[in-house]
Scaffold this motif. Structure first.
Motif, PDB file in Angstrom:
ATOM      1  N   LYS A   1       2.038   2.330  -3.577  1.00  0.00           N
ATOM      2  CA  LYS A   1       0.972   2.904  -4.363  1.00  0.00           C
ATOM      3  C   LYS A   1       1.488   3.554  -5.788  1.00  0.00           C
ATOM      4  CE  LYS A   1      -2.806   4.315  -3.448  1.00  0.00           C
ATOM      5  NZ  LYS A   1      -4.253   5.231  -1.960  1.00  0.00           N
TER       6      LYS A   1
ATOM      7  N   SER B   1       1.344  -1.379  -0.112  1.00  0.00           N
ATOM      8  CA  SER B   1      -0.119  -0.162  -0.214  1.00  0.00           C
ATOM      9  C   SER B   1       0.611   0.838   0.119  1.00  0.00           C
ATOM     10  CB  SER B   1      -0.667   0.311   0.866  1.00  0.00           C
ATOM     11  OG  SER B   1      -2.073  -1.584   1.429  1.00  0.00           O
ATOM     12  N   HIS B   2       2.162   1.352   1.062  1.00  0.00           N
ATOM     13  CA  HIS B   2       2.628   2.417   0.572  1.00  0.00           C
ATOM     14  C   HIS B   2       2.927   2.800  -0.971  1.00  0.00           C
ATOM     15  CE1 HIS B   2       5.734   5.159   2.346  1.00  0.00           C
ATOM     16  NE2 HIS B   2       6.654   4.562   1.809  1.00  0.00           N
TER      17      HIS B   2
END
Length: 732
Positions: free
Chosen positions: A181, A178-179
Motif C-alpha cells: 500500500k 494491500s501489503h
C-alpha cells in the motif's frame, strides 16, 4: 454404531495429545489397550468390517478438521472401505453418515487449497508431500465408482479445485496489493501516482515469483494427483488481475498526465512512459518465466500479444477522451499542442510494441515449434503472431489517424476562410497578395506542429493537411465554374505556392507525394478551366480519339468505313460500307439506321456541313456503300484533334430520331504525305472497323465546364448539341 464412534473419538483426542511427533505427522495409531477396548466393543455390538471401516474413517476425518494428521494414513482408511465395500449393506444411517463425512472432508480440504501457499508452502518439501497425499485422497474419493454412487453430486472434483485455485489467486493478489500500500501522507498528485506505479511493479514482481512456483512445483503436483492444470488456471487468473490493475493504473496515469513533454529532448508526455513501463514489467515477467514447452509458450505469447494490443488501444481511447473533456476553456494553440503530444504518445507506444518480436523472442519460438511440430508448427507461429502484430499496428495507426483528423478539424474553419479570401479577391489584386493570408496562417501552424510533433507524426499531419487543402480548393473550383479564367489562374498559382511550402526544400513532404492523384485531378480541372471554349472542345475530341483507339469491343455494334485523301484536290473521301450488331431501338426488335458524317470540331471546319446516308429499314446489320466528299486543307488536318465522326441514328418519323452510337477517327490517320490516294489505289485500302460507344456527355467534366459558360455562344451551341444526343438516349 454411535457409541462405538463416540469411544473412538475420545481415544483419538487423548492419543493425539500424547504423541511426541509433529501433530500433522501422527499416523493415527493408538495404544494396545485402546485397541483392545475398541475390538471388544465392535465384537459385542456385532459391527461388520465395513461398518468398522466407515466409523474409523468418519472419526479420523472429523479429527483431522481440528488436528492435522498424516494423509497417508487417511489413504489407508479409504482403502479399507474400498476393500470391504458391500452395496447391499449401505443403507439408512450408515450411508448418510458416510455421505456427510465425504462432503465435510472435501470442503475442508478445498479450504486448505484456497490458502495453498500458506498451508503447503512450496519452499517446504514435507508440505508438498502432504499436499500430494491430500490430493490423492480427494482423487480417490471422487473417482472410484463406489464413492461416486454414494456422493453423485460431488463427482466433478476438477471443477471444484479449479474454482478454489481461482479464488485463492484472487485473495492472494488482494493481500499482495494491500501489503504494498502506498504512503497515504503523500500529497503531490504526481508523487502519489509514482508511488502507485512502484506498487504495481512490486506486485508484478511478486506475481512473477508466484507464477514461477506454480509452474515448477504445483503444476506437476496437481496434474499427477487430480488431473488439474494448476498453472494455466492460476496464470490466467493472475494475468486478468494484473491486466485490470494495469488498466486502472493506466487510467490514473492518463488523468495525472498534464500533456506536456517530460523533458526538453522528448515530445511525449508522462503517461506514455508510464504505460510502456507497465508493459515492460509484463514483458520481463514472461522472459524470466522462460517457459520450457514450445506449444504452451506459443499459446501464452499469442495471448500476451493480444493483451498488449488491447491495452494500447485502450490507452489511445483514454488519452483521446481526456483531450475531448479538456478542450473547453483552452485556446487554439494550447489545444493544438496537446493534440500533438497525444499523437506522439500513441507513436511512442506503437514503437514499443513494434519491438515485441525481438522482446518475446518470436524467432526462438518459431525454431522450437519447428523442432516439435515440423514446418507446420513454424508456419503456425509465423502466421498467427505476425497477423497479430499487423492488426495491432493497424489498430494504433487507425487511432493515430483519428487523432490527426481531430487535429486537422481544428484548422478547417480557418482554412475555408482563407481559401474563400482567395476566391473572392478581385482581379486587380496580385496573386501574392491574395494568397499571402493563407500562407501566413499555414506557416504559423507549421511552427507549432514542427515544435510539438515527432518527425513521423509531422509527416502524417502534413500529408493530412495537404489532402484537406486540395479537397477544399477543388470544392471551391467546382462551385465556381463559368467564371473568368483569371479565377482559375489564381488558384493554379496557389497550388504551386502550396507545393513549395509543403515540400520545404526537401524537409517536408516528397514531391511525388504532393503531386498525387488528387493534385493531378485538381491541376487538370484548373488547366481546362483556363482554356477557351474552343480549346475545351478540342480537348473533348482529343479524349474521344484516345478512347476510340483503346476500344477493342463494344456491345453497341461497329461500323466499317474507308477514308482516303486526295492532296491535289485537298479532298477527303469517306466511304461508309456497312454496320453490324447495332442495338435494337424499335418495338419490333430492329432499327431503321442511318449514319451522320461530320468533320469536327466545327470551329475548325466552319464552312463544312454534315452529311448523312440513306435510312436502312428494319435491320441491325445495314449495308450502306455510300461515298461522301469533304474539303480539307493541310492546315486543317495537321491539327491532332481534327477528326471525322460517325453518328449512327435510328430513324423515327413520328418523333425525334434515336441515338444508337457513335465513333470517331482522327484525320491524321488518313491525311498525311505518302498516304495512298484515290488516284493511286486508295480505294483498294482495307476498311477500318470502328466500335460504337454511347457515353453520356453530361458525365464529362469538359462538358460541364462548357455548359457553365452561359455567356459564351460557342460553348452553349456545343453543349446544346450534346444535350440533344443525351435526350435522344433518355427517350428510348
Amino acid at each position: 454404531m454411535a457409541v462405538h464412534e463416540k469411544i473412538l473419538s475420545q481415544i483419538l483426542e487423548y492419543e493425539h495429545t500424547c504423541v511426541q511427533t509433529e501433530p500433522y505427522s501422527w499416523d493415527g495409531r493408538v495404544c494396545q489397550e485402546a485397541w483392545t477396548v475398541l475390538s471388544h466393543h465392535a465384537e459385542q455390538t456385532d459391527l461388520s468390517p465395513l461398518q468398522q471401516a466407515i466409523i474409523r474413517w468418519c472419526c479420523y476425518s472429523s479429527h483431522h478438521r481440528s488436528q492435522r494428521m498424516c494423509y497417508s494414513f487417511q489413504l489407508e482408511l479409504l482403502g479399507a472401505i474400498k476393500e470391504e465395500w458391500d452395496p447391499q449393506a449401505m443403507k439408512g444411517e450408515l450411508e448418510e453418515r458416510l455421505v456427510d463425512s465425504f462432503r465435510l472432508h472435501t470442503e475442508y480440504c478445498l479450504s486448505l487449497l484456497r490458502n495453498l501457499q500458506k498451508v503447503f508452502p512450496s519452499s517446504v518439501p514435507t508440505a508438498i508431500i502432504r499436499c500430494e497425499l491430500m490430493l490423492r485422497g480427494l482423487g480417490l474419493i471422487h473417482t472410484v465408482q463406489v464413492f461416486r454412487s454414494v456422493c453423485p453430486l460431488r463427482s466433478q472434483l476438477h471443477l471444484e479445485i479449479s474454482s478454489v485455485i481461482k479464488k485463492g489467486a484472487v485473495e492472494w493478489y488482494g493481500a499482495k496489493v494491500s501489503h504494498f500500500k502506498p504512503d497515504e501522507g503523500v500529497r503531490c498528485s504526481r508523487s502519489r501516482w509514482m508511488k502507485q506505479l512502484k506498487r504495481l511493479v512490486l506486485v508484478v514482481d511478486a506475481v512473477c515469483v508466484d507464477v514461477y512456483r506454480a509452474q515448477t512445483v504445483y503444476n506437476k503436483l496437481f496434474g499427477s494427483s487430480v488431473k488439474v492444470d494448476f498453472f494455466s488456471i492460476s496464470y490466467r487468473q493472475l494475468e486478468k488481475l494484473v491486466a485490470d490493475h494495469v488498466s486502472v493504473t493506466m487510467e490514473s496515469a492518463v488523468e495525472e498526465d498534464q500533456l506536456a513533454p517530460i523533458h526538453s529532448l522528448a515530445k511525449h508526455s508522462s503517461s506514455a512512459v508510464d504505460i510502456t513501463s507497465c508493459f515492460t514489467q509484463v514483458r520481463d515477467f514472461w522472459v524470466q518465466l522462460d517457459w520450457p514447452d514450445s506449444a504452451g509458450a506459443f499459446i501464452f505469447v499469442t495471448r500476451l500479444t493480444d493483451d498488449f494490443c488491447s491495452a494500447a488501444v485502450c490507452y489511445c481511447e483514454l488519452i483521446k477522451r481526456k483531450i475531448e473533456r479538456g478542450q473547453l476553456g483552452h485556446d487554439h494553440k494550447t489545444l493544438t499542442v496537446q493534440l500533438c503530444i497525444a499523437l506522439n504518445n500513441i507513436e511512442h507506444v506503437r514503437l514499443f510494441l513494434g519491438n515485441l518480436p525481438k522482446d518475446l523472442d518470436w524467432r526462438g519460438l518459431e525454431h522450437a515449434m519447428e523442432e516439435s511440430c515440423g514446418a507446420e508448427g513454424k508456419e503456425q507461429v509465423n502466421k498467427a503472431l505476425n497477423a497479430q502484430l499487423y492488426n495491432m499496428d493497424v489498430d494504433l495507426q487507425r487511432e493515430a489517424k483519428r487523432m490527426i483528423t481531430h487535429l486537422t478539424d481544428k484548422v478547417l474553419v480557418d482554412l475555408r476562410k482563407y481559401i474563400q479570401h482567395i476566391s473572392l479577391s478581385p482581379d486587380s489584386i496580385q496573386n501574392d497578395d491574395a494568397v499571402s493570408p493563407l500562407m501566413k496562417y499555414l506557416d504559423d501552424t507549421l511552427v507549432i506542429l514542427s515544435e510539438s510533433l515527432v518527425k513521423e507524426n509531422l509527416a502524417r499531419v502534413l500529408h493530412s493537411l495537404w489532402e484537406l487543402v486540395l479537397r477544399m480548393i477543388f470544392d471551391t473550383v467546382m462551385e465556381n465554374r463559368g467564371v473568368q479564367m483569371e479565377f482559375y489562374g489564381r488558384f493554379h498559382y496557389t497550388m504551386e505556392t502550396l507545393v513549395v511550402f509543403f515540400h520545404a526544400e526537401g524537409e517536408g513532404l516528397a514531391l511525388e507525394d504532393l503531386r498525387n492523384g488528387d493534385y493531378k485531378a485538381l491541376e487538370e480541372e484548373l488547366r481546362l478551366n483556363k482554356c477557351s471554349s474552343n480549346e475545351l472542345i478540342e480537348q473533348y475530341f482529343l479524349e474521344k480519339i484516345a478512347q476510340q483507339r483503346i476500344l477493342k469491343h463494344s456491345r453497341f455494334g461497329r461500323i466499317s468505313v474507308k477514308c482516303y485523301y486526295e492532296a491535289p484536290e485537298q479532298r477527303l473521301t469517306v466511304e461508309i460500307l456497312h454496320a453490324a450488331d447495332i442495338i435494337a431501338l424499335d418495338a419490333n426488335g430492329l432499327s431503321d439506321p442511318f449514319v451522320i458524317v461530320e468533320l469536327c470540331p466545327h470551329h475548325l471546319f466552319p464552312m463544312t456541313k454534315s452529311q448523312r446516308t440513306q435510312v436502312k429499314t428494319k435491320t441491325l446489320h445495314p449495308v450502306f456503300d455510300e461515298l461522301f466528299y469533304f474539303h480539307v486543307s493541310p492546315e486543317q488536318y495537321r491539327n491532332r484533334y481534327a477528326c471525322v465522326t460517325f453518328t449512327v441514328m435510328d430513324y423515327d418519323w413520328l418523333s425525334t430520331n434515336d441515338f444508337a452510337g457513335d465513333a470517331v477517327a482522327p484525320l491524321s490517320d488518313f491525311c498525311w504525305p505518302g498516304r495512298p490516294s484515290a488516284s493511286a489505289g486508295g480505294k483498294n485500302l482495307p476498311p477500318v472497323i470502328l466500335h460504337l460507344t454511347r457515353s453520356k456527355p453530361s458525365e464529362k467534366s469538359i462538358v460541364k465546364m462548357l455548359e457553365a459558360r452561359t455567356a459564351d455562344r460557342e460553348a452553349q451551341e456545343f453543349s446544346k448539341m450534346l444535350k440533344e444526343i443525351e435526350k435522344a438516349m433518355e427517350e428510348e
